[in-house]
Write a protein that holds these residues in place. Structure first.
Motif, PDB file in Angstrom:
ATOM      1  N   VAL A  15       0.843  -1.194   0.000  1.00  0.00           N
ATOM      2  CA  VAL A  15       0.000   0.000   0.000  1.00  0.00           C
ATOM      3  C   VAL A  15       0.882   1.249   0.000  1.00  0.00           C
ATOM      4  N   GLY A  16       1.891   1.227   0.872  1.00  0.00           N
ATOM      5  CA  GLY A  16       2.784   2.380   0.968  1.00  0.00           C
ATOM      6  C   GLY A  16       3.473   2.665  -0.351  1.00  0.00           C
ATOM      7  N   LEU A  17       4.017   1.612  -0.959  1.00  0.00           N
ATOM      8  CA  LEU A  17       4.738   1.786  -2.219  1.00  0.00           C
ATOM      9  C   LEU A  17       3.790   2.226  -3.318  1.00  0.00           C
ATOM     10  N   GLY A  18       2.611   1.593  -3.369  1.00  0.00           N
ATOM     11  CA  GLY A  18       1.648   1.886  -4.420  1.00  0.00           C
ATOM     12  C   GLY A  18       1.150   3.318  -4.359  1.00  0.00           C
ATOM     13  N   VAL A  19       0.925   3.821  -3.156  1.00  0.00           N
ATOM     14  CA  VAL A  19       0.378   5.168  -3.012  1.00  0.00           C
ATOM     15  C   VAL A  19       1.465   6.221  -3.190  1.00  0.00           C
ATOM     16  N   PHE A  20       2.604   5.990  -2.561  1.00  0.00           N
ATOM     17  CA  PHE A  20       3.594   7.069  -2.504  1.00  0.00           C
ATOM     18  C   PHE A  20       4.669   6.980  -3.579  1.00  0.00           C
ATOM     19  N   VAL A  21       4.942   5.800  -4.101  1.00  0.00           N
ATOM     20  CA  VAL A  21       6.032   5.701  -5.073  1.00  0.00           C
ATOM     21  C   VAL A  21       5.501   5.426  -6.476  1.00  0.00           C
TER      22      VAL A  21
END
Lengths: 192, 522
Positions: free
Chosen positions: B403-409
């Protein structure tokens, strides 16, 4: 699911009355949430009431360094006043009021003819039975705090790697000594 | 003089075999290699003088070492008494230790290479006191060691049939005569057919399965070590860059097919080196493996250079563990270990069948008083809620990462952790059905493992405590972990429905409480 109910119930009353509430409700036994039925064992015996006071002193002693630390930070005034000291004071206060009673309520023991059952833990519950026939040796310890409150800790040592020592704190000193004698009489003499 | 007086009612103090000080001096030479090498390298610049200095240093150190081992040998005495074994040792500070026969769990004989050449054996008295406090007699003649072991066992036996030992006056007059007497009955059971042996073909198969790349770690460690002595800077980047540049030219010249062939050859090389390592280690450890059922217990002999001879009394076996590897399991190979009281000394693990088929394991199991789970045994699986929670907990980290990677990166980057989370969830979902336990009237069985099953069989009466454990999640979801107090090992069964856990505890305790500790280990 019904396991959590008594726990939740004891958490329900506001912090001020919680101190006395469980004491009245559970006068003799049953700190353990219907677990007894599943086990078929006899009801749990409560620990000595002084043990609650001893626990409270322990919590206070643990809280003191934190409070002093927060007050020092407050003095240096790096942050706006009250940002550190206030939360810590609140947490410490709640812990001092709530934690000893909850811990006390979660603990208990049951002494049967041939085994000792020890129950402890709020979040992580452990319910241990040691048959007297497996006890290697027995200790009765009394720290300075325990001596002040007239209580003692009974420790049973077994040969198993898990539970190599099972401790039961918060017994009246004389009771602990009697229990030790009682258990020792069950251990058949092997070697010296 | 005082010692003479106190020893008046005991057997005379004896020395270990005189040859043992020679053996110890020779073993000491090995530890001289590095100091002598250090002398040599530090004086390398001064030419032939360096060789001279190294030789001189070696001579002095060898003489000193020999003298020290001679003194140690002179000052080391042992005596075999009616009640205990006593050892006095120490050149400057003296130590006296007494071990009563009741406290000796077992006597093992061990022969490493050098003592073996001299026909000597180290006799080790295991007391189960946890680590280094055991008495070791280094070294006795082979026959003497065997005799001493038989004597100690005879003494322990005498103590079981109570009164016999007290009435036996021979015990105080000296061990030697008794030892001879005890040696002859032991000679007969040695002729019994072994429970398990490994021939050379089996050993070879075993060695191949013991595939290990540990040798590369050793080589890497050695090159670091060599760094000190050799002018070869392994961490020098320039050196590697130039070497790589040369190699690159070479590789490019080979073309695609050449490169592919090179890669295949590399993989084969790894396989061969790994298997060879496994073979060497297996041959060294398990050469001539022999397990026998003697009246004293299970006798295991193995080893090529260091030959060990261990006897495990059957009544001290607390539980057995059957393990396997993911690959060897496909070919039906298993290994079996005993969990024993006298297991504290780490090196002497109690492998009784290192590599065998199930039908070879069963006789050993039966001989130790354990029965394999039969068709009728009722297996219980872990709670389904436990499975769900384990899947959630196991994959939570990678899902959050995704989720973190998908949203922010970048959305595409989320795919990698998602796949990982899926793999964990799948493995945990699938492995659930392999987490199971069963109870019969004497034993408890616990099995786990997705690719290779790991089974423990414990005798209920030999458990020392039973604990039901519940964490915060388990309390709300109605399952628990059952922890069993096993001497010399751990045994726990996670994820059992709470009611079942308490039921199991009740059933087992009714078995346990009937007998006393002192009875079960006799």
């Amino acid at each position: 699911m019904d396991k959590t109910k008594p726990e939740a119930a004891s958490a329900a009353p506001p912090p001020t009355s919680a101190d006395t509430a469980p004491e009245i409700r559970a006068d003799q036994a049953v700190a353990t949430n219907g677990v007894n039925d599943a086990d078929g064992d006899e009801d749990l015996t409560r620990l000595h009431p002084n043990y609650r006071q001893a626990l409270r002193v322990q919590v206070i002693l643990t809280a003191i360094p934190f409070i002093i630390g927060s007050l020092i930070l407050e003095e240096t005034s790096v942050l706006p006043p009250g940002v550190i000291a206030l939360p810590i004071a609140i947490v410490a206060l709640v812990a001092i009021i709530r934690l000893p009673s909850r811990r006390f309520a979660a603990r208990g023991y049951a002494m049967a003819a041939d085994r000792l059952r020890v129950v402890r833990g709020i979040l992580f519950r452990a319910d241990t039975i040691v048959p007297f026939g497996r006890v290697q040796h027995i200790d009765v310890d009394q720290g300075p705090l325990e001596r002040f409150f007239g209580i003692a800790t009974l420790t049973l040592h077994t040969a198993g790697n898990h539970n190599s020592s099972v401790t039961l704190p918060g017994l009246e000193h004389q009771l602990a000594m009697d229990m030790r004698e009682d258990i020792r009489s069950h251990i058949k003499r092997e070697t010296v | 003089m005082t010692r003479e007086q106190t020893a008046a009612d005991h057997a005379p103090a004896r020395h270990t075999d005189p040859k043992s000080f020679v053996v110890q001096a020779i073993s000491g030479v090995r530890s001289l290699i590095f100091p002598v090498a250090a002398v040599y390298f530090s004086m390398r610049s001064s030419g032939s003088l360096a060789v001279l200095a190294a030789a001189g240093a070696a001579l002095v150190l060898i003489l000193f070492g020999a003298l020290a081992s001679y003194l140690r040998w002179r000052k080391f005495t042992y005596s075999v008494n009616a009640e205990d074994i006593r050892v006095e040792s120490g050149v400057l500070s003296r130590t006296a230790r007494s071990v009563p026969y009741e406290r000796i769990q077992d006597v093992s004989l061990e022969q490493s290479l050098i003592p073996r050449l001299f026909g000597l054996v180290a006799v080790k008295f295991e007391t189960g006191s946890g680590g280094g406090d055991d008495i070791v007699l280094q070294y006795l003649a082979e026959a003497q060691g065997e005799a001493l072991r038989d004597l100690v066992r005879a003494q322990k036996d005498g103590e079981h049939t109570s009164g016999e030992r007290a009435a036996d006056p021979a015990g105080s007059t000296g061990g030697e005569a008794k030892a001879q007497g005890a040696a002859s009955p032991e000679a007969a059971p040695q002729a019994t057919t072994p429970l398990f042996t490994m021939d050379k073909r089996r050993l070879f198969t075993f060695g191949v399965f013991e595939f290990s790349l540990a040798v590369f770690a050793v080589v890497l460690g050695l090159t670091q070590y060599l760094d000190w002595f050799v002018d070869y800077e392994i961490w020098d980047a320039d050196l590697w860059r130039s070497t790589l540049a040369q190699q690159q030219g070479l590789l490019a010249g080979l073309g695609f097919i050449g490169q592919a062939l090179g890669a295949i050859a590399g993989v084969f090389g790894l396989l061969i080196v790994g298997s060879a390592t496994g073979l060497v280690r297996t041959y060294l450890r398990d050469w001539n493996f022999r397990l026998e059922d003697t009246p004293r217990g299970f006798r295991r002999r193995r080893g090529l250079l260091t030959r060990t001879d261990v006897v495990m009394p059957a009544h001290r076996v607390q539980a057995i563990t059957i393990a396997t590897g993911w690959l060897r399991y496909r070919f039906g190979w298993h290994s079996m270990n005993f969990v024993s009281l006298a297991q504290d000394s780490g090196s002497s693990n109690h492998t009784v069948v290192p590599f065998g088929k199930m039908d070879e394991l069963v006789p050993v199991m039966l001989a130790a008083g354990f029965a394999p789970p039969d068709e009728g045994s009722c297996w219980h699986l872990a709670s389904k809620r436990y499975r769900t929670d384990r899947i959630i907990v196991g994959s939570a980290f990678f899902v959050m990462l995704a989720v973190g990677l998908g949203v922010f990166v970048h959305p595409a980057l989320a795919l990698v952790p998602l796949v990982l989370a899926g793999m964990i969830a799948g493995a945990r979902y699938y492995s659930w059905r392999f987490h199971r336990h069963a109870l019969d009237d004497k034993q408890i069985f616990a099995t786990r493992g997705l690719l290779s099953p790991h089974t423990q069989i414990a005798s209920q009466v030999k458990l020392h405590s039973v604990e039901v454990n519940q964490g915060p999640i388990a309390q709300r979801r109605g399952y628990a972990t059952l922890h069993l107090g096993l001497a010399g090992g751990t045994l726990f069964i996670p994820g059992i429905p709470t009611d079942r856990a308490f039921e199991l505890r009740r059933l087992m305790l009714s078995q346990i409480a009937q007998s006393d500790f002192s009875q079960i280990n006799r």
